[in-house]
Design a protein around this motif. Structure first.
Motif, PDB file in Angstrom:
ATOM      1  N   MET A  56     104.553  21.568   2.932  1.00  0.00           N
ATOM      2  CA  MET A  56     104.631  21.579   1.468  1.00  0.00           C
ATOM      3  C   MET A  56     106.068  21.792   1.007  1.00  0.00           C
ATOM      4  O   MET A  56     106.553  21.133   0.076  1.00  0.00           O
ATOM      5  CB  MET A  56     103.734  22.682   0.897  1.00  0.00           C
ATOM      6  N   ASN A  57     106.754  22.720   1.647  1.00  0.00           N
ATOM      7  CA  ASN A  57     108.155  22.983   1.302  1.00  0.00           C
ATOM      8  C   ASN A  57     109.011  21.744   1.557  1.00  0.00           C
ATOM      9  O   ASN A  57     109.875  21.395   0.739  1.00  0.00           O
ATOM     10  CB  ASN A  57     108.675  24.151   2.128  1.00  0.00           C
ATOM     11  N   TYR A  58     108.772  21.073   2.682  1.00  0.00           N
ATOM     12  CA  TYR A  58     109.538  19.860   2.963  1.00  0.00           C
ATOM     13  C   TYR A  58     109.307  18.814   1.882  1.00  0.00           C
ATOM     14  O   TYR A  58     110.255  18.130   1.443  1.00  0.00           O
ATOM     15  CB  TYR A  58     109.175  19.283   4.338  1.00  0.00           C
ATOM     16  N   ALA A  65     115.841  17.182  -3.568  1.00  0.00           N
ATOM     17  CA  ALA A  65     117.204  17.115  -3.049  1.00  0.00           C
ATOM     18  C   ALA A  65     117.529  15.854  -2.260  1.00  0.00           C
ATOM     19  O   ALA A  65     118.695  15.647  -1.910  1.00  0.00           O
ATOM     20  CB  ALA A  65     117.485  18.337  -2.173  1.00  0.00           C
ATOM     21  N   ILE A  66     116.544  15.018  -1.973  1.00  0.00           N
ATOM     22  CA  ILE A  66     116.788  13.870  -1.098  1.00  0.00           C
ATOM     23  C   ILE A  66     116.496  12.543  -1.792  1.00  0.00           C
ATOM     24  O   ILE A  66     117.351  11.661  -1.841  1.00  0.00           O
ATOM     25  CB  ILE A  66     115.942  13.986   0.192  1.00  0.00           C
ATOM     26  N   ASP A  67     115.301  12.394  -2.327  1.00  0.00           N
ATOM     27  CA  ASP A  67     114.880  11.136  -2.938  1.00  0.00           C
ATOM     28  C   ASP A  67     115.322  11.080  -4.396  1.00  0.00           C
ATOM     29  O   ASP A  67     114.694  11.654  -5.281  1.00  0.00           O
ATOM     30  CB  ASP A  67     113.358  10.994  -2.834  1.00  0.00           C
ATOM     31  N   ARG A  68     116.387  10.360  -4.660  1.00  0.00           N
ATOM     32  CA  ARG A  68     116.922  10.277  -6.016  1.00  0.00           C
ATOM     33  C   ARG A  68     116.004   9.520  -6.967  1.00  0.00           C
ATOM     34  O   ARG A  68     116.187   9.585  -8.193  1.00  0.00           O
ATOM     35  CB  ARG A  68     118.308   9.625  -5.988  1.00  0.00           C
ATOM     36  N   ASP A  69     115.041   8.802  -6.423  1.00  0.00           N
ATOM     37  CA  ASP A  69     114.113   8.038  -7.253  1.00  0.00           C
ATOM     38  C   ASP A  69     112.747   8.701  -7.359  1.00  0.00           C
ATOM     39  O   ASP A  69     111.779   8.069  -7.789  1.00  0.00           O
ATOM     40  CB  ASP A  69     113.941   6.620  -6.674  1.00  0.00           C
ATOM     41  N   SER A  70     112.656   9.960  -6.995  1.00  0.00           N
ATOM     42  CA  SER A  70     111.352  10.632  -6.961  1.00  0.00           C
ATOM     43  C   SER A  70     110.794  10.930  -8.344  1.00  0.00           C
ATOM     44  O   SER A  70     109.599  11.171  -8.501  1.00  0.00           O
ATOM     45  CB  SER A  70     111.456  11.946  -6.175  1.00  0.00           C
ATOM     46  N   GLY A  71     111.659  10.972  -9.340  1.00  0.00           N
ATOM     47  CA  GLY A  71     111.235  11.392 -10.660  1.00  0.00           C
ATOM     48  C   GLY A  71     111.321  12.905 -10.832  1.00  0.00           C
ATOM     49  O   GLY A  71     111.221  13.409 -11.950  1.00  0.00           O
ATOM     50  N   PHE A  77     122.013  18.331  -1.702  1.00  0.00           N
ATOM     51  CA  PHE A  77     122.189  19.625  -1.043  1.00  0.00           C
ATOM     52  C   PHE A  77     123.503  20.286  -1.449  1.00  0.00           C
ATOM     53  O   PHE A  77     124.524  19.633  -1.658  1.00  0.00           O
ATOM     54  CB  PHE A  77     122.146  19.465   0.482  1.00  0.00           C
ATOM     55  N   ASN A  78     123.442  21.620  -1.545  1.00  0.00           N
ATOM     56  CA  ASN A  78     124.611  22.461  -1.818  1.00  0.00           C
ATOM     57  C   ASN A  78     125.221  22.204  -3.197  1.00  0.00           C
ATOM     58  O   ASN A  78     126.410  22.485  -3.423  1.00  0.00           O
ATOM     59  CB  ASN A  78     125.670  22.290  -0.719  1.00  0.00           C
ATOM     60  N   ALA A 223     125.296  16.987  11.534  1.00  0.00           N
ATOM     61  CA  ALA A 223     124.800  15.639  11.807  1.00  0.00           C
ATOM     62  C   ALA A 223     123.933  15.138  10.662  1.00  0.00           C
ATOM     63  O   ALA A 223     123.178  15.904  10.048  1.00  0.00           O
ATOM     64  CB  ALA A 223     123.994  15.644  13.106  1.00  0.00           C
ATOM     65  N   LYS A 224     124.044  13.857  10.373  1.00  0.00           N
ATOM     66  CA  LYS A 224     123.230  13.245   9.327  1.00  0.00           C
ATOM     67  C   LYS A 224     121.770  13.221   9.770  1.00  0.00           C
ATOM     68  O   LYS A 224     121.469  12.958  10.933  1.00  0.00           O
ATOM     69  CB  LYS A 224     123.718  11.830   9.030  1.00  0.00           C
ATOM     70  N   VAL A 225     120.885  13.505   8.849  1.00  0.00           N
ATOM     71  CA  VAL A 225     119.457  13.576   9.157  1.00  0.00           C
ATOM     72  C   VAL A 225     118.735  12.406   8.508  1.00  0.00           C
ATOM     73  O   VAL A 225     118.945  12.111   7.325  1.00  0.00           O
ATOM     74  CB  VAL A 225     118.840  14.901   8.643  1.00  0.00           C
ATOM     75  N   ALA A 226     117.880  11.752   9.282  1.00  0.00           N
ATOM     76  CA  ALA A 226     117.027  10.687   8.738  1.00  0.00           C
ATOM     77  C   ALA A 226     115.737  11.337   8.242  1.00  0.00           C
ATOM     78  O   ALA A 226     114.761  11.474   8.987  1.00  0.00           O
ATOM     79  CB  ALA A 226     116.738   9.632   9.803  1.00  0.00           C
ATOM     80  N   PHE A 227     115.738  11.782   6.996  1.00  0.00           N
ATOM     81  CA  PHE A 227     114.584  12.470   6.437  1.00  0.00           C
ATOM     82  C   PHE A 227     113.443  11.477   6.183  1.00  0.00           C
ATOM     83  O   PHE A 227     113.635  10.502   5.449  1.00  0.00           O
ATOM     84  CB  PHE A 227     114.950  13.159   5.121  1.00  0.00           C
ATOM     85  N   PRO A 228     112.280  11.700   6.770  1.00  0.00           N
ATOM     86  CA  PRO A 228     111.171  10.771   6.533  1.00  0.00           C
ATOM     87  C   PRO A 228     110.605  10.907   5.125  1.00  0.00           C
ATOM     88  O   PRO A 228     110.494  12.014   4.587  1.00  0.00           O
ATOM     89  CB  PRO A 228     110.128  11.200   7.579  1.00  0.00           C
ATOM     90  N   ASN A 229     110.287   9.775   4.539  1.00  0.00           N
ATOM     91  CA  ASN A 229     109.660   9.757   3.223  1.00  0.00           C
ATOM     92  C   ASN A 229     108.338  10.503   3.273  1.00  0.00           C
ATOM     93  O   ASN A 229     107.621  10.470   4.279  1.00  0.00           O
ATOM     94  CB  ASN A 229     109.428   8.302   2.799  1.00  0.00           C
ATOM     95  N   ILE A 230     108.008  11.182   2.170  1.00  0.00           N
ATOM     96  CA  ILE A 230     106.753  11.922   2.120  1.00  0.00           C
ATOM     97  C   ILE A 230     106.194  11.878   0.707  1.00  0.00           C
ATOM     98  O   ILE A 230     106.940  11.889  -0.268  1.00  0.00           O
ATOM     99  CB  ILE A 230     106.945  13.392   2.572  1.00  0.00           C
TER     100      ILE A 230
END
Length: 480
Positions: A56-58, A65-71, A77-78, A223-230
């Motif tokens: 849930m936190n992820y 903080a990651i998906d700029r199109d999330s609404g 980050f930071n 290192a750059k992280v490939a964050f999976p869409n959720i």
């Protein structure tokens, strides 16, 4: 992705012989090493209960903080983001959101270096708090009126593996148990005309990497992280994959040895590359069934959380890792009831879905009242509120007067009864112009109500200990 037919880009395939030669036998799960279906079902259940707050936190982190199109995106980050208004029905990333205090947020990536949070001097009458929550949903620290006072200050937040000197000028150091963490700022708003004053306070908040604070060159980036869409659908379909992904940023804590060992039996853990399709069909089916068992267990835990007082559930369900001490069902129930809740000493939350007679609250069928006797308003050092939510989604509801709560700062405009008591009218239609100041608009269906008692008093009358204190919230009554 489908949970039973998922192709992982990070999948590794290695024979047992090669694995032994390379010294990586512990990473290889042969067909014979899988637990039997009954065990896989129980492990799947435990994994869901343990992992739900983490996933849930992820999901919130991804939207904020990651998906700029999330609404729901706030800032990368930071980077500190100040919300200039309170939350409304349009804010959907977090269940049971607070609509009392304008928020400020900073999602922190602590892998390369610590972050420094600076706060200005804030007028003594204005409550504020900065809640530090890590990826395990542990509240690992507080900055604010109750804990550090309203004077100006500078505070350093470090990751789980950080080692270094505390620089001069830092008032306190907080350690997150995970690489990614959120700081949630709440700044008290007295009334609608006070919003510019809140914005002025917010403009004094700062969050910066340690190197920037010291005026030194930044260290090498992590290192750059490939964050999976959720999203909610993917979260259900690929729950184990998301949990496996998140755990690489969460070193096992002192209460996690046993649960991490159990998860490893079905290939979940920071040293694994989980692929659900690697499991034999019988175990795969059983583990998926475990998710449903875990969901049912959490729903039961939420329904029974805390102590029942006049129809309200009052609990102490949020805290740090020493508070939970491996009580994963409580942690999951807390996140489900309202992720990012405060420690009880910071804010206590009586919650209910039923009236004083135990009948479900339903705005489509009944009108209700909540009456505080004279001199028996919630005892707090800061302020209190009663917030209305849709009983199905646990989100704020759209209504004609744009009112999502009634709180203590509204008391001067509210109408008292002749005996000095105060009644809140809980219904979907207005109780009439004369009583509209006391109206809390309800949905056309199930109702979920939450009180918030910020910085509750410790001396009697008090809601503390939660559910056992001398002050008790009055029962909600069905209108005659």
């Amino acid at each position: 992705m489908n949970i039973e037919q998922h192709s992982s880009t990070g999948k590794w395939v290695v024979s047992a012989l090669t694995a032994m030669l390379l010294g990586f036998t512990s990473l290889y799960l042969s067909a014979q090493s899988w637990p039997n279906p009954d065990d896989a079902r129980e492990i799947g259940k435990d994994a869901y209960i343990y992992g739900l707050p983490i996933v849930m936190n992820y999901a919130v982190m991804y939207e904020y903080a990651i998906d700029r199109d999330s609404g729901q995106f706030k800032a990368p980050f930071n980077t500190l983001k100040n919300e200039s208004n309170v939350y409304t029905y349009k804010d959907t990333a977090v269940v049971t959101p607070n609509s009392d205090t304008p928020y400020s947020f900073v999602w922190m990536d602590l892998r390369a270096e610590p972050m420094v949070i600076s706060v200005p001097a804030i007028e003594k009458k204005r409550y504020y708090s900065i809640q530090l929550v890590d990826g395990n949903t542990y509240n690992y620290g507080y900055i604010g009126s109750r804990t550090t006072g309203n004077d100006a200050g500078k505070f350093m937040v470090v990751g789980p593996d950080w080692e270094g000197e505390t620089p001069e000028g830092i008032d306190k150091v907080f350690r997150s148990s995970t690489d990614f963490s959120i700081a949630i700022f709440r700044t008290q708003l007295f009334d609608a005309e006070d919003i510019d004053n809140v914005r002025k306070v917010q403009s004094g908040y700062r969050a910066q990497p340690l190197s920037a604070f010291l005026g030194k060159p930044a260290p090498a980036q992590a290192a750059k992280v490939a964050f999976p869409n959720i999203d909610k659908k993917l979260m259900q379909e690929n729950f184990f994959e998301y949990l496996d992904f998140a755990l690489q940023f969460a070193p096992a804590g002192k209460y996690e040895k046993e649960i991490r060992s159990r998860l490893a039996r079905i290939g979940i853990g920071p040293d694994k590359k989980f692929d659900f399709s690697d499991m034999p069909p019988a175990q795969r089916k059983a583990a998926a069934e475990g998710i449903k068992l875990g969901q049912a267990s959490i729903e039961s835990a939420v329904a029974n959380i805390g102590n029942k007082v006049n129809g309200w559930s009052i609990s102490s369900a949020f805290g740090d890792q020493d508070f939970y001490r491996g009580n994963w069902p409580l942690r999951a129930a807390a996140a489900s009831a309202g992720i990012y809740g405060n420690d009880a000493v910071e804010a206590t939350y009586p919650m209910t879905r039923s009236d004083g007679a135990g009948k479900p609250l339903d705005g489509s069928k009944h009108n209700y009242t909540l009456t505080f006797p004279k001199g028996a308003l919630p005892p707090v050092n800061a302020f209190w509120s009663v917030t209305m939510y849709d009983g199905e989604t646990q989100l704020l509801i759209e209504n004609p007067i744009k009112r999502y709560l009634i709180n203590s700062t509204m008391l001067p405009d509210m109408k008292e009864n002749t005996d000095g008591s105060l009644t809140i009218y809980i219904q979907k239609e207005s109780p009439g112009k004369e009583l509209e100041s006391n109206w809390l608009p309800a949905p056309d269906g199930p109702i979920y109500l939450a009180m918030r008692l910020y910085w509750p008093k410790k001396d009697p009358p008090s809601v503390l200990p939660p559910g056992k204190g001398s002050w008790k919230p009055p029962a909600i009554q069905m209108s005659k």
